[in-house]
Design a protein around this motif. Structure first.
Motif, PDB file in Angstrom:
ATOM      1  N   HIS A  62       0.836  -1.218   0.000  1.00  0.00           N
ATOM      2  CA  HIS A  62       0.000   0.000   0.000  1.00  0.00           C
ATOM      3  C   HIS A  62       0.867   1.264   0.000  1.00  0.00           C
ATOM      4  O   HIS A  62       0.617   2.197   0.756  1.00  0.00           O
ATOM      5  CB  HIS A  62      -0.951   0.007   1.198  1.00  0.00           C
ATOM      6  CG  HIS A  62      -1.988  -1.074   1.135  1.00  0.00           C
ATOM      7  ND1 HIS A  62      -3.160  -0.954   0.414  1.00  0.00           N
ATOM      8  CD2 HIS A  62      -2.017  -2.314   1.682  1.00  0.00           C
ATOM      9  CE1 HIS A  62      -3.872  -2.058   0.534  1.00  0.00           C
ATOM     10  NE2 HIS A  62      -3.204  -2.904   1.287  1.00  0.00           N
ATOM     11  N   SER A  63       1.888   1.272  -0.867  1.00  0.00           N
ATOM     12  CA  SER A  63       2.846   2.381  -0.907  1.00  0.00           C
ATOM     13  C   SER A  63       2.723   3.133  -2.228  1.00  0.00           C
ATOM     14  O   SER A  63       1.848   2.862  -3.046  1.00  0.00           O
ATOM     15  CB  SER A  63       4.266   1.803  -0.812  1.00  0.00           C
ATOM     16  OG  SER A  63       4.557   1.059  -2.004  1.00  0.00           O
ATOM     17  N   GLY A  84       6.810  -3.127  -3.053  1.00  0.00           N
ATOM     18  CA  GLY A  84       6.398  -2.011  -3.887  1.00  0.00           C
ATOM     19  C   GLY A  84       4.986  -2.229  -4.388  1.00  0.00           C
ATOM     20  O   GLY A  84       4.351  -3.246  -4.087  1.00  0.00           O
ATOM     21  N   ASP A  85       4.467  -1.258  -5.154  1.00  0.00           N
ATOM     22  CA  ASP A  85       3.086  -1.364  -5.628  1.00  0.00           C
ATOM     23  C   ASP A  85       2.904  -1.011  -7.101  1.00  0.00           C
ATOM     24  O   ASP A  85       1.776  -0.925  -7.570  1.00  0.00           O
ATOM     25  CB  ASP A  85       2.176  -0.502  -4.753  1.00  0.00           C
ATOM     26  CG  ASP A  85       1.974  -1.132  -3.382  1.00  0.00           C
ATOM     27  OD1 ASP A  85       1.049  -1.941  -3.239  1.00  0.00           O
ATOM     28  OD2 ASP A  85       2.773  -0.856  -2.468  1.00  0.00           O
ATOM     29  N   GLY A 125      -2.443   4.125  -1.498  1.00  0.00           N
ATOM     30  CA  GLY A 125      -1.661   4.389  -2.705  1.00  0.00           C
ATOM     31  C   GLY A 125      -2.196   5.586  -3.472  1.00  0.00           C
ATOM     32  O   GLY A 125      -1.436   6.382  -4.039  1.00  0.00           O
ATOM     33  N   THR A 126      -3.524   5.715  -3.469  1.00  0.00           N
ATOM     34  CA  THR A 126      -4.159   6.830  -4.167  1.00  0.00           C
ATOM     35  C   THR A 126      -3.860   8.148  -3.443  1.00  0.00           C
ATOM     36  O   THR A 126      -3.580   9.168  -4.082  1.00  0.00           O
ATOM     37  CB  THR A 126      -5.679   6.584  -4.284  1.00  0.00           C
ATOM     38  OG1 THR A 126      -5.873   5.321  -4.943  1.00  0.00           O
ATOM     39  CG2 THR A 126      -6.357   7.671  -5.084  1.00  0.00           C
ATOM     40  N   ALA A 127      -3.890   8.113  -2.101  1.00  0.00           N
ATOM     41  CA  ALA A 127      -3.560   9.312  -1.326  1.00  0.00           C
ATOM     42  C   ALA A 127      -2.106   9.735  -1.527  1.00  0.00           C
ATOM     43  O   ALA A 127      -1.776  10.916  -1.433  1.00  0.00           O
ATOM     44  CB  ALA A 127      -3.842   9.068   0.159  1.00  0.00           C
ATOM     45  N   SER A 128      -1.227   8.759  -1.812  1.00  0.00           N
ATOM     46  CA  SER A 128       0.180   9.099  -2.059  1.00  0.00           C
ATOM     47  C   SER A 128       0.472   9.248  -3.560  1.00  0.00           C
ATOM     48  O   SER A 128       1.621   9.329  -3.975  1.00  0.00           O
ATOM     49  CB  SER A 128       1.107   8.072  -1.417  1.00  0.00           C
ATOM     50  OG  SER A 128       0.855   6.784  -1.933  1.00  0.00           O
ATOM     51  N   ILE A 169     -10.612  12.828   3.146  1.00  0.00           N
ATOM     52  CA  ILE A 169      -9.945  14.128   2.986  1.00  0.00           C
ATOM     53  C   ILE A 169      -8.530  13.937   2.445  1.00  0.00           C
ATOM     54  O   ILE A 169      -8.101  14.635   1.524  1.00  0.00           O
ATOM     55  CB  ILE A 169      -9.952  14.895   4.325  1.00  0.00           C
ATOM     56  CG1 ILE A 169     -11.373  15.381   4.632  1.00  0.00           C
ATOM     57  CG2 ILE A 169      -8.971  16.069   4.300  1.00  0.00           C
ATOM     58  CD1 ILE A 169     -11.627  15.732   6.078  1.00  0.00           C
ATOM     59  N   LYS A 170      -7.813  12.952   3.000  1.00  0.00           N
ATOM     60  CA  LYS A 170      -6.458  12.667   2.501  1.00  0.00           C
ATOM     61  C   LYS A 170      -6.468  12.371   1.019  1.00  0.00           C
ATOM     62  O   LYS A 170      -5.610  12.824   0.261  1.00  0.00           O
ATOM     63  CB  LYS A 170      -5.884  11.438   3.237  1.00  0.00           C
ATOM     64  CG  LYS A 170      -5.029  11.750   4.431  1.00  0.00           C
ATOM     65  CD  LYS A 170      -4.426  10.444   4.969  1.00  0.00           C
ATOM     66  CE  LYS A 170      -4.003  10.649   6.411  1.00  0.00           C
ATOM     67  NZ  LYS A 170      -3.664   9.402   7.085  1.00  0.00           N
ATOM     68  N   VAL A 171      -7.437  11.569   0.603  1.00  0.00           N
ATOM     69  CA  VAL A 171      -7.522  11.164  -0.800  1.00  0.00           C
ATOM     70  C   VAL A 171      -7.971  12.340  -1.674  1.00  0.00           C
ATOM     71  O   VAL A 171      -7.401  12.597  -2.742  1.00  0.00           O
ATOM     72  CB  VAL A 171      -8.476   9.951  -0.946  1.00  0.00           C
ATOM     73  CG1 VAL A 171      -8.673   9.592  -2.402  1.00  0.00           C
ATOM     74  CG2 VAL A 171      -7.932   8.746  -0.182  1.00  0.00           C
TER      75      VAL A 171
END
Length: 261
Positions: A62-63, A84-85, A125-128, A169-171
């Motif tokens: 989940h990175s 990794g992702d 992953g989407t938030a990052s 909110i993060k996303v």
């Protein structure tokens, strides 16, 4: 423009069961495999795509970690599975894979270079911004935005994916480029195209559509809408074809893979 055209997605039948393909990626051997293939790893699934292709998969965490197949080969000397992702091919006839159970599997192909990418993108992953980072990485390797094609595979739908507001909110901050207070970010999220969030009856909760956030992230990277296609299946609501961790709380996965030209 509508990138939710379900006619672009077809089931392919095999003796083991069915897998999905996307017409947008018709030039590449690829598949979003269903739960019919339970327990089968890419080492076995690759025969449905191209038995000659080499296989690359990761220990997903989940990175936002993206690796080239060359880097995976280098790191594999020390570990069986590299963490990794997302994986980007560097040579022809390399198959790259992502496992998912409610998260969004994203397959990317470059129609000019023939190289492909497989990404696992849940809310973390989407938030990052793993998919926008993959686009930047591909561009740094010579890809042009108009040549990149995106198939977003079966994932949990926003209508059934309840999350805490801080998660949403993060996303949402990845697609709302304004300095707003948290409650205003939620309000703005309700107004966006493609309904990345929906109201929830429970206090401090919302329904989050991760796939549509990824869709908006991709469009904000100057990718034409016609280059993006979204699978018309929700993992949670289609138990006959897909595992859903949210539905069963069991750690089963389905694999999605694509072979470079």
């Amino acid at each position: 423009m509508n990138n939710n055209d379900s006619s672009l997605w077809q089931w392919q039948e095999t003796d083991n069961g069915n897998y999905l393909t996307c017409q947008l990626l018709k030039d590449w051997q690829h598949g979003f495999f269903s739960s019919h293939f339970q327990g089968k790893l890419p080492e076995m699934l690759v025969k449905h795509l191209n038995p000659s292709a080499s296989i690359y998969r990761l220990k997903q965490i989940h990175s936002d970690i993206l690796l080239s197949t060359d880097k995976v080969d280098f790191l594999k000397q020390d570990a069986d599975l590299v963490e990794g992702d997302g994986i980007i091919t560097q040579k022809p006839l390399q198959s790259v894979w992502a496992a998912s159970a409610d998260c969004t599997p994203v397959l990317i192909a470059d129609r000019a270079t023939g190289k492909v990418t497989a990404i696992h993108s849940g809310w973390r992953g989407t938030a990052s911004k793993i998919v926008p980072k993959a686009i930047d990485l591909l561009k740094s390797q010579g890809s042009k935005e108009e040549n990149l094609l995106f198939a977003l595979g079966p994932a949990i739908h926003g209508k059934v994916y309840q999350v805490d507001k801080p998660v949403a909110i993060k996303v949402l901050k990845t697609i709302i480029n304004e300095d707003l207070e948290d409650n205003l970010i939620i309000e703005k999220g309700y107004q966006l195209n493609h309904q990345p969030i929906l109201p929830d009856e429970e206090e401090n909760k919302v329904k989050l559509n991760v796939t549509q956030v990824i869709n908006l992230q991709i469009q904000q990277q100057n990718i034409p809408v016609d280059n993006i296609s979204i699978a018309p299946y929700c993992t949670y609501q289609t138990p006959e074809f897909f595992f859903s961790y949210r539905r069963t709380k069991q750690k089963n996965v389905q694999w999605s893979g694509i072979v470079s030209l």
